[in-house]
Design a protein around this motif. Structure first.
Motif, PDB file in Angstrom:
ATOM      1  N   VAL A  25      22.599 -11.029 -21.096  1.00  0.00           N
ATOM      2  CA  VAL A  25      21.180 -11.346 -20.869  1.00  0.00           C
ATOM      3  C   VAL A  25      20.566 -11.934 -22.143  1.00  0.00           C
ATOM      4  O   VAL A  25      19.860 -12.939 -22.097  1.00  0.00           O
ATOM      5  CB  VAL A  25      20.389 -10.089 -20.442  1.00  0.00           C
ATOM      6  CG1 VAL A  25      18.892 -10.348 -20.460  1.00  0.00           C
ATOM      7  CG2 VAL A  25      20.828  -9.619 -19.085  1.00  0.00           C
ATOM      8  N   LEU A  26      20.845 -11.292 -23.265  1.00  0.00           N
ATOM      9  CA  LEU A  26      20.255 -11.736 -24.531  1.00  0.00           C
ATOM     10  C   LEU A  26      20.718 -13.137 -24.927  1.00  0.00           C
ATOM     11  O   LEU A  26      20.012 -13.835 -25.643  1.00  0.00           O
ATOM     12  CB  LEU A  26      20.562 -10.734 -25.636  1.00  0.00           C
ATOM     13  CG  LEU A  26      19.900  -9.362 -25.472  1.00  0.00           C
ATOM     14  CD1 LEU A  26      20.327  -8.416 -26.581  1.00  0.00           C
ATOM     15  CD2 LEU A  26      18.380  -9.484 -25.412  1.00  0.00           C
ATOM     16  N   CYS A  27      21.886 -13.555 -24.445  1.00  0.00           N
ATOM     17  CA  CYS A  27      22.360 -14.919 -24.715  1.00  0.00           C
ATOM     18  C   CYS A  27      21.375 -15.961 -24.198  1.00  0.00           C
ATOM     19  O   CYS A  27      21.223 -17.030 -24.776  1.00  0.00           O
ATOM     20  CB  CYS A  27      23.717 -15.167 -24.046  1.00  0.00           C
ATOM     21  SG  CYS A  27      25.089 -14.293 -24.802  1.00  0.00           S
ATOM     22  N   TYR A  28      20.694 -15.640 -23.101  1.00  0.00           N
ATOM     23  CA  TYR A  28      19.760 -16.580 -22.476  1.00  0.00           C
ATOM     24  C   TYR A  28      18.326 -16.413 -22.964  1.00  0.00           C
ATOM     25  O   TYR A  28      17.498 -17.285 -22.722  1.00  0.00           O
ATOM     26  CB  TYR A  28      19.768 -16.401 -20.949  1.00  0.00           C
ATOM     27  CG  TYR A  28      21.072 -16.769 -20.309  1.00  0.00           C
ATOM     28  CD1 TYR A  28      21.455 -18.095 -20.181  1.00  0.00           C
ATOM     29  CD2 TYR A  28      21.939 -15.786 -19.838  1.00  0.00           C
ATOM     30  CE1 TYR A  28      22.655 -18.446 -19.586  1.00  0.00           C
ATOM     31  CE2 TYR A  28      23.144 -16.126 -19.241  1.00  0.00           C
ATOM     32  CZ  TYR A  28      23.494 -17.457 -19.123  1.00  0.00           C
ATOM     33  OH  TYR A  28      24.685 -17.794 -18.542  1.00  0.00           O
ATOM     34  N   THR A  34      19.635 -18.051 -29.161  1.00  0.00           N
ATOM     35  CA  THR A  34      20.366 -16.800 -28.973  1.00  0.00           C
ATOM     36  C   THR A  34      21.805 -17.069 -28.519  1.00  0.00           C
ATOM     37  O   THR A  34      22.701 -16.279 -28.820  1.00  0.00           O
ATOM     38  CB  THR A  34      19.653 -15.865 -27.972  1.00  0.00           C
ATOM     39  OG1 THR A  34      19.322 -16.608 -26.795  1.00  0.00           O
ATOM     40  CG2 THR A  34      18.411 -15.265 -28.590  1.00  0.00           C
ATOM     41  N   GLY A  35      22.018 -18.183 -27.827  1.00  0.00           N
ATOM     42  CA  GLY A  35      23.381 -18.560 -27.472  1.00  0.00           C
ATOM     43  C   GLY A  35      24.240 -18.761 -28.711  1.00  0.00           C
ATOM     44  O   GLY A  35      25.363 -18.259 -28.801  1.00  0.00           O
ATOM     45  N   ILE A  36      23.712 -19.468 -29.688  1.00  0.00           N
ATOM     46  CA  ILE A  36      24.437 -19.709 -30.946  1.00  0.00           C
ATOM     47  C   ILE A  36      24.646 -18.393 -31.700  1.00  0.00           C
ATOM     48  O   ILE A  36      25.735 -18.136 -32.226  1.00  0.00           O
ATOM     49  CB  ILE A  36      23.695 -20.740 -31.814  1.00  0.00           C
ATOM     50  CG1 ILE A  36      23.768 -22.123 -31.154  1.00  0.00           C
ATOM     51  CG2 ILE A  36      24.271 -20.781 -33.230  1.00  0.00           C
ATOM     52  CD1 ILE A  36      22.878 -23.175 -31.788  1.00  0.00           C
ATOM     53  N   ILE A  37      23.622 -17.566 -31.737  1.00  0.00           N
ATOM     54  CA  ILE A  37      23.739 -16.274 -32.434  1.00  0.00           C
ATOM     55  C   ILE A  37      24.884 -15.453 -31.843  1.00  0.00           C
ATOM     56  O   ILE A  37      25.722 -14.920 -32.573  1.00  0.00           O
ATOM     57  CB  ILE A  37      22.412 -15.487 -32.386  1.00  0.00           C
ATOM     58  CG1 ILE A  37      21.363 -16.171 -33.260  1.00  0.00           C
ATOM     59  CG2 ILE A  37      22.617 -14.033 -32.817  1.00  0.00           C
ATOM     60  CD1 ILE A  37      19.947 -15.642 -33.091  1.00  0.00           C
ATOM     61  N   HIS A  51      28.622 -16.628 -21.398  1.00  0.00           N
ATOM     62  CA  HIS A  51      27.177 -16.750 -21.187  1.00  0.00           C
ATOM     63  C   HIS A  51      26.486 -17.386 -22.390  1.00  0.00           C
ATOM     64  O   HIS A  51      25.511 -18.122 -22.222  1.00  0.00           O
ATOM     65  CB  HIS A  51      26.572 -15.394 -20.825  1.00  0.00           C
ATOM     66  CG  HIS A  51      26.848 -15.005 -19.413  1.00  0.00           C
ATOM     67  ND1 HIS A  51      26.287 -15.649 -18.338  1.00  0.00           N
ATOM     68  CD2 HIS A  51      27.675 -14.066 -18.882  1.00  0.00           C
ATOM     69  CE1 HIS A  51      26.724 -15.110 -17.214  1.00  0.00           C
ATOM     70  NE2 HIS A  51      27.582 -14.147 -17.522  1.00  0.00           N
ATOM     71  N   ALA A  52      26.989 -17.143 -23.589  1.00  0.00           N
ATOM     72  CA  ALA A  52      26.424 -17.786 -24.776  1.00  0.00           C
ATOM     73  C   ALA A  52      26.631 -19.299 -24.708  1.00  0.00           C
ATOM     74  O   ALA A  52      25.700 -20.075 -24.955  1.00  0.00           O
ATOM     75  CB  ALA A  52      27.057 -17.214 -26.043  1.00  0.00           C
ATOM     76  N   LEU A  53      27.839 -19.717 -24.367  1.00  0.00           N
ATOM     77  CA  LEU A  53      28.118 -21.155 -24.247  1.00  0.00           C
ATOM     78  C   LEU A  53      27.312 -21.796 -23.124  1.00  0.00           C
ATOM     79  O   LEU A  53      26.753 -22.885 -23.292  1.00  0.00           O
ATOM     80  CB  LEU A  53      29.613 -21.382 -24.000  1.00  0.00           C
ATOM     81  CG  LEU A  53      30.508 -21.265 -25.216  1.00  0.00           C
ATOM     82  CD1 LEU A  53      31.971 -21.204 -24.804  1.00  0.00           C
ATOM     83  CD2 LEU A  53      30.276 -22.432 -26.159  1.00  0.00           C
ATOM     84  N   GLN A  54      27.240 -21.117 -21.986  1.00  0.00           N
ATOM     85  CA  GLN A  54      26.469 -21.668 -20.876  1.00  0.00           C
ATOM     86  C   GLN A  54      24.994 -21.779 -21.260  1.00  0.00           C
ATOM     87  O   GLN A  54      24.333 -22.756 -20.922  1.00  0.00           O
ATOM     88  CB  GLN A  54      26.657 -20.815 -19.620  1.00  0.00           C
ATOM     89  CG  GLN A  54      26.025 -21.415 -18.396  1.00  0.00           C
ATOM     90  CD  GLN A  54      26.515 -20.792 -17.119  1.00  0.00           C
ATOM     91  OE1 GLN A  54      27.318 -21.383 -16.433  1.00  0.00           O
ATOM     92  NE2 GLN A  54      26.026 -19.608 -16.775  1.00  0.00           N
ATOM     93  N   SER A  55      24.479 -20.815 -21.996  1.00  0.00           N
ATOM     94  CA  SER A  55      23.095 -20.858 -22.468  1.00  0.00           C
ATOM     95  C   SER A  55      22.862 -22.060 -23.386  1.00  0.00           C
ATOM     96  O   SER A  55      21.865 -22.770 -23.261  1.00  0.00           O
ATOM     97  CB  SER A  55      22.756 -19.558 -23.205  1.00  0.00           C
ATOM     98  OG  SER A  55      21.487 -19.636 -23.789  1.00  0.00           O
ATOM     99  N   ILE A  56      23.790 -22.286 -24.295  1.00  0.00           N
ATOM    100  CA  ILE A  56      23.678 -23.425 -25.219  1.00  0.00           C
ATOM    101  C   ILE A  56      23.682 -24.739 -24.440  1.00  0.00           C
ATOM    102  O   ILE A  56      22.823 -25.608 -24.648  1.00  0.00           O
ATOM    103  CB  ILE A  56      24.825 -23.402 -26.253  1.00  0.00           C
ATOM    104  CG1 ILE A  56      24.675 -22.200 -27.181  1.00  0.00           C
ATOM    105  CG2 ILE A  56      24.871 -24.699 -27.051  1.00  0.00           C
ATOM    106  CD1 ILE A  56      25.921 -21.898 -28.005  1.00  0.00           C
ATOM    107  N   PHE A  57      24.645 -24.886 -23.524  1.00  0.00           N
ATOM    108  CA  PHE A  57      24.780 -26.137 -22.786  1.00  0.00           C
ATOM    109  C   PHE A  57      23.608 -26.396 -21.841  1.00  0.00           C
ATOM    110  O   PHE A  57      23.119 -27.522 -21.750  1.00  0.00           O
ATOM    111  CB  PHE A  57      26.096 -26.161 -22.002  1.00  0.00           C
ATOM    112  CG  PHE A  57      27.332 -26.207 -22.867  1.00  0.00           C
ATOM    113  CD1 PHE A  57      27.306 -26.738 -24.146  1.00  0.00           C
ATOM    114  CD2 PHE A  57      28.528 -25.709 -22.400  1.00  0.00           C
ATOM    115  CE1 PHE A  57      28.436 -26.780 -24.939  1.00  0.00           C
ATOM    116  CE2 PHE A  57      29.670 -25.739 -23.183  1.00  0.00           C
ATOM    117  CZ  PHE A  57      29.619 -26.286 -24.458  1.00  0.00           C
ATOM    118  N   VAL A  58      23.139 -25.367 -21.144  1.00  0.00           N
ATOM    119  CA  VAL A  58      22.032 -25.566 -20.213  1.00  0.00           C
ATOM    120  C   VAL A  58      20.740 -25.857 -20.981  1.00  0.00           C
ATOM    121  O   VAL A  58      19.935 -26.699 -20.563  1.00  0.00           O
ATOM    122  CB  VAL A  58      21.876 -24.391 -19.220  1.00  0.00           C
ATOM    123  CG1 VAL A  58      21.199 -23.196 -19.830  1.00  0.00           C
ATOM    124  CG2 VAL A  58      21.130 -24.828 -17.976  1.00  0.00           C
ATOM    125  N   SER A  59      20.534 -25.209 -22.110  1.00  0.00           N
ATOM    126  CA  SER A  59      19.343 -25.477 -22.929  1.00  0.00           C
ATOM    127  C   SER A  59      19.354 -26.910 -23.446  1.00  0.00           C
ATOM    128  O   SER A  59      18.335 -27.609 -23.392  1.00  0.00           O
ATOM    129  CB  SER A  59      19.274 -24.512 -24.110  1.00  0.00           C
ATOM    130  OG  SER A  59      19.153 -23.187 -23.671  1.00  0.00           O
TER     131      SER A  59
END
Length: 118
Positions: A25-28, A34-37, A51-59
């Protein structure tokens, strides 16, 4: 596909010591930041890294799409508002799916994230 099928274990551990669904959750939470973190601090857990990678790519995709759309006078602003509303709904869905422990994979972006894990 849920996390049990992907990881083969009941509950994953993370480098930060928190539950993997909470870390997911925190990745998003703050998009690519937060994805990079979580990509930096999480070395082992594939669920959190996905989820971190998906957060980075979708952002990144939303930011680029908004920049391009805003080049269109007047109409671009209107379309941009709808894009941001859709992005907000997507953000909520992604956070809920991560909290439920699901490997919720977006088309194209989810595939990109999955390929980066390998």
């Amino acid at each position: 596909m849920d996390r049990h099928e992907q990881s083969g274990r009941e509950k994953g551990t993370t480098s930060s010591g928190m539950d993997e669904n909470l870390a997911g959750v925190l990745c998003y939470l703050c998009g690519f930041i937060t994805g990079i973190i979580f990509m930096v601090i999480e070395k082992e857990n594939r669920f959190v890294r996905f989820h971190a990678l998906q957060s980075i790519f979708v952002s990144a995709a939303i930011i680029i799409l908004n920049l391009v759309i805003n080049l269109i006078p007047i109409l671009g602003l209107i379309i941009s508002i709808f894009i941001m509303l859709a992005a907000f709904v997507l953000w909520i869905v992604l956070m809920m799916k991560a909290y439920q422990g699901q490997w919720f994979k977006l088309p194209i972006i989810g595939d990109m994230a999955e390929k980066q894990l390998k």
